[in-house]
Design a protein around this motif. Structure first.
Motif, short mmCIF file in Angstrom:
data_model
loop_
_atom_site.label_atom_id
_atom_site.label_comp_id
_atom_site.label_asym_id
_atom_site.label_seq_id
_atom_site.Cartn_x
_atom_site.Cartn_y
_atom_site.Cartn_z
N PHE A 104 0.88 -1.07 0.34
CA PHE A 104 0.27 -0.08 0.02
C PHE A 104 0.61 1.42 -0.13
O PHE A 104 0.17 2.45 -0.45
CB PHE A 104 -0.99 -0.01 1.26
CG PHE A 104 -0.09 0.50 2.81
CD1 PHE A 104 -0.09 1.79 2.63
CD2 PHE A 104 0.00 -0.77 3.07
CE1 PHE A 104 0.47 1.66 4.05
CE2 PHE A 104 0.61 -1.08 3.93
CZ PHE A 104 1.00 0.69 4.89
N ASP A 107 1.53 4.03 -3.04
CA ASP A 107 -0.03 5.19 -3.81
C ASP A 107 0.75 5.99 -3.99
O ASP A 107 0.53 6.45 -5.82
CB ASP A 107 -0.65 5.01 -2.45
CG ASP A 107 -2.10 6.27 -2.48
OD1 ASP A 107 -2.72 5.86 -3.56
OD2 ASP A 107 -2.19 7.38 -3.01
N ASP A 126 -2.78 -4.50 -3.70
CA ASP A 126 -3.41 -4.49 -2.15
C ASP A 126 -3.64 -3.12 -1.89
O ASP A 126 -4.05 -2.79 -0.67
CB ASP A 126 -1.98 -5.01 -1.09
CG ASP A 126 -2.13 -5.69 -0.07
OD1 ASP A 126 -3.84 -6.11 0.18
OD2 ASP A 126 -2.30 -4.80 1.41
N ASN A 127 -3.10 -2.39 -2.96
CA ASN A 127 -4.27 -1.18 -3.30
C ASN A 127 -5.23 -0.53 -4.20
O ASN A 127 -5.29 -1.08 -5.06
CB ASN A 127 -3.57 -0.05 -2.46
CG ASN A 127 -4.58 0.70 -1.84
OD1 ASN A 127 -5.06 1.48 -1.88
ND2 ASN A 127 -3.29 2.12 -1.31
N VAL A 128 -5.81 -0.11 -4.07
CA VAL A 128 -6.38 0.37 -5.53
C VAL A 128 -5.92 2.30 -6.13
O VAL A 128 -6.59 3.06 -5.24
CB VAL A 128 -8.12 0.87 -5.25
CG1 VAL A 128 -9.09 1.55 -6.60
CG2 VAL A 128 -8.45 -1.10 -5.27
N SER A 137 -4.99 -2.09 -10.87
CA SER A 137 -5.14 -2.74 -9.37
C SER A 137 -5.76 -3.69 -8.53
O SER A 137 -6.36 -4.62 -9.39
CB SER A 137 -5.84 -1.52 -9.05
OG SER A 137 -5.76 -0.14 -8.52
N ASP A 139 -7.00 -5.76 -5.98
CA ASP A 139 -8.06 -5.47 -4.30
C ASP A 139 -8.55 -6.82 -3.74
O ASP A 139 -9.84 -7.30 -4.28
CB ASP A 139 -9.17 -4.34 -4.82
CG ASP A 139 -9.57 -3.83 -3.62
OD1 ASP A 139 -9.01 -4.25 -2.05
OD2 ASP A 139 -11.23 -3.33 -3.66
N TYR A 140 -8.03 -7.14 -2.57
CA TYR A 140 -8.36 -8.26 -1.91
C TYR A 140 -9.02 -8.01 -1.20
O TYR A 140 -9.49 -7.08 -0.18
CB TYR A 140 -6.60 -8.83 -1.17
CG TYR A 140 -5.99 -9.25 -2.13
CD1 TYR A 140 -5.67 -10.71 -2.89
CD2 TYR A 140 -4.85 -8.55 -1.88
CE1 TYR A 140 -4.75 -10.39 -3.50
CE2 TYR A 140 -3.79 -8.20 -2.92
CZ TYR A 140 -3.69 -9.60 -3.58
OH TYR A 140 -2.33 -9.77 -4.41
N VAL A 172 -5.90 -0.57 5.13
CA VAL A 172 -5.91 -2.55 4.89
C VAL A 172 -6.28 -3.46 6.35
O VAL A 172 -7.08 -4.06 6.23
CB VAL A 172 -4.91 -3.05 3.77
CG1 VAL A 172 -3.80 -2.04 5.05
CG2 VAL A 172 -4.86 -4.14 3.77
N VAL A 288 -9.23 -2.33 -12.16
CA VAL A 288 -9.76 -2.85 -11.10
C VAL A 288 -9.93 -4.78 -10.48
O VAL A 288 -10.81 -4.87 -10.41
CB VAL A 288 -10.06 -2.72 -9.92
CG1 VAL A 288 -9.96 -2.78 -8.07
CG2 VAL A 288 -9.88 -0.77 -9.33
N LYS A 290 -10.66 -7.53 -8.46
CA LYS A 290 -10.83 -7.74 -7.32
C LYS A 290 -11.14 -9.42 -6.25
O LYS A 290 -11.52 -10.36 -7.25
CB LYS A 290 -12.29 -7.63 -6.61
CG LYS A 290 -12.74 -6.31 -6.72
CD LYS A 290 -14.20 -5.62 -6.33
CE LYS A 290 -14.07 -4.53 -6.04
NZ LYS A 290 -13.87 -3.85 -5.27
#
Length: 336
Positions: A104, A107, A126-128, A137, A139-140, A172, A288, A290
Motif C-alpha cells: 500500500f 500509492d 493490495d490497494n486501489v 489494481s 484489490d483483495y 487495509v 480493478v 477483486k
C-alpha cells in the motif's frame, strides 16, 4: 581466339554466380531463428523478502510465472525505506515491460511514476488507484478472509477472549479488523476482542511485546496481521502456551504447535494470473481486479496433512459453510 576467350569468361562468371548463390543459401539456412522476446517483469516490494508472509507470497507467484510462463525479471526491494520507493520504481520501469508494485505504501509513488512510462504496464498489489490507463489494481477482500479467521478464533477460544495484532492503524488493516470482529461476533455474540497496533511490519520484538500484552489480559488466541512483526506473535504464543492465527500465507509450518491456522491471501495467485492474462491478451489495463472468496483470493489454511491438526473436522466444516455463505452473498461482510 577472342571467341574462345569470351566463352571461357562467360563460363567462369556463371560458375562464380552459382557458387555465390549456393553460399548465400547456406548462410541463410545456418542463421538461427530469432527467439521470441520474453516478457520482462519487475517485482517491486515496499519491504523485503523473507517475511514468510505477504512479500514472499508475491514472489512465489512471480517464481511460478518464470517457471511456467517463461517470463523473466528480478525483484526490487525497498526495505520499508520511503527514500527508495521512487528510485526503485523508476529503475524497474526502465528495465521491464511489466512492473508489479507490492504494498500500500506505493500509492503516491505510482501516481507520479506510472504516467511517466505510458508504454509500460503497472500492477498495484493490495490497494486501489483509478484513472491511470496503464495502472491496474489488485484489490483483495481481506475482510472476507478475516471474517473466517474471526469465526475460527471465537470457536477455538476457551476463555471467550480473542485478540488481533495489526502492523499499523491503516485502511487495509482496519478492513482486516472489521471482518475479524464481524466473524467472531457471528458465531459468538458475547466474545471479547482486544486489538493492538504494533506500528511496524518489520519488528518481531514489537509483535511479541504486543502479543504478550494481549495474552496477559486473558486472550487465548491472536490473529496476527503484521507481516514480519507477526513472527513475534508466534514466539509469544509459544512462550505462554497460547494459540495464534497466521496471515497471507499458510504459516503453520513456522510453529505447528501454536499456529492453529492461517488466513491465506492469494497474492501469489493474483501475480501469476495477471501475468498469464497479459500473455494471452485478456488483461485489462486501468481496471480493478477483486479477489475474494469467489476468486480464491482469501481462504483459511490448516497446514499440510503431516502436521498435527489443532482444529477439529467439525470446526473446519463450519468455517467452510461460512465461506460458502459469503460467496453466495447470504452473509455480507462489513468493510471499511
Amino acid at each position: 581466339m577472342k571467341k574462345k576467350i569470351s566463352v571461357l569468361l562467360s563460363i567462369i562468371m556463371m560458375l562464380t554466380f552459382a557458387l555465390a548463390g549456393c553460399g548465400g543459401q547456406k548462410a541463410e539456412e545456418e542463421t538461427p531463428a530469432t527467439e521470441e522476446a520474453k516478457l520482462k517483469v519487475a517485482l517491486v516490494v515496499a519491504g523485503g523478502l523473507g517475511d514468510r508472509s505477504f512479500y514472499d507470497s508475491s514472489n512465489e507467484g512471480f517464481d511460478k510465472a518464470k517457471a511456467e510462463l517463461g517470463v523473466e525479471g528480478s525483484v526490487f526491494e525497498c526495505k520499508n525505506d520511503p527514500g527508495l520507493y521512487t528510485d526503485q520504481m523508476i529503475n524497474a520501469a526502465q528495465t521491464s515491460d511489466v512492473i508489479i508494485a507490492v504494498g500500500f505504501e506505493f500509492d503516491q509513488t505510482l501516481k507520479e511514476v506510472a504516467p511517466q512510462f505510458p508504454d509500460k504496464k503497472f500492477i498495484y498489489i493490495d490497494n486501489v488507484i483509478e484513472g491511470i490507463d496503464n495502472l491496474t489494481s489488485i484489490d483483495y477482500m481481506e475482510n472476507e478472509g478475516a471474517f473466517l479467521a474471526g469465526a475460527l478464533a471465537a470457536l477455538e477460544s476457551e476463555s471467550g477472549k480473542i485478540g488481533m495484532v495489526g502492523g499499523a492503524d491503516i485502511p487495509v488493516i482496519r478492513n482486516f479488523r472489521a471482518g475479524y470482529e464481524a466473524g467472531a461476533k457471528y458465531v459468538n455474540p458475547d466474545v471479547q476482542i482486544e486489538v493492538i497496533f504494533a506500528e511496524s511490519f518489520e519488528d518481531p520484538a514489537k509483535g511479541k511485546e504486543s502479543a504478550l500484552a494481549l495474552y496477559s489480559k486473558g486472550v487465548d488466541i491472536i490473529f496476527q496481521v503484521a507481516g514480519k512483526t507477526g513472527e513475534g506473535v508466534f514466539e509469544a504464543a509459544k512462550d505462554v502456551n497460547k494459540k495464534a492465527i497466521g496471515v497471507d500465507s499458510d504459516q503453520r509450518y513456522i510453529n505447528p504447535d501454536v499456529i492453529v491456522a492461517s488466513m491465506i491471501k492469494g497474492v501469489g495467485l493474483s501475480v501469476y494470473e495477471s501475468l498469464e492474462k497479459i500473455q494471452n491478451g485478456t488483461f485489462e489495463s486501468g481496471t480493478v481486479y477483486k479477489y475474494g472468496t469467489n476468486e480464491n483470493g482469501v481462504d483459511i489454511g490448516y497446514g499440510t496433512e503431516d502436521m498435527p491438526q489443532l482444529v477439529s473436522e467439525e470446526t473446519k466444516a463450519k468455517i467452510q459453510e461460512l465461506k460458502e455463505k459469503i460467496s453466495s452473498k447470504e452473509i455480507t461482510v462489513p468493510e471499511v
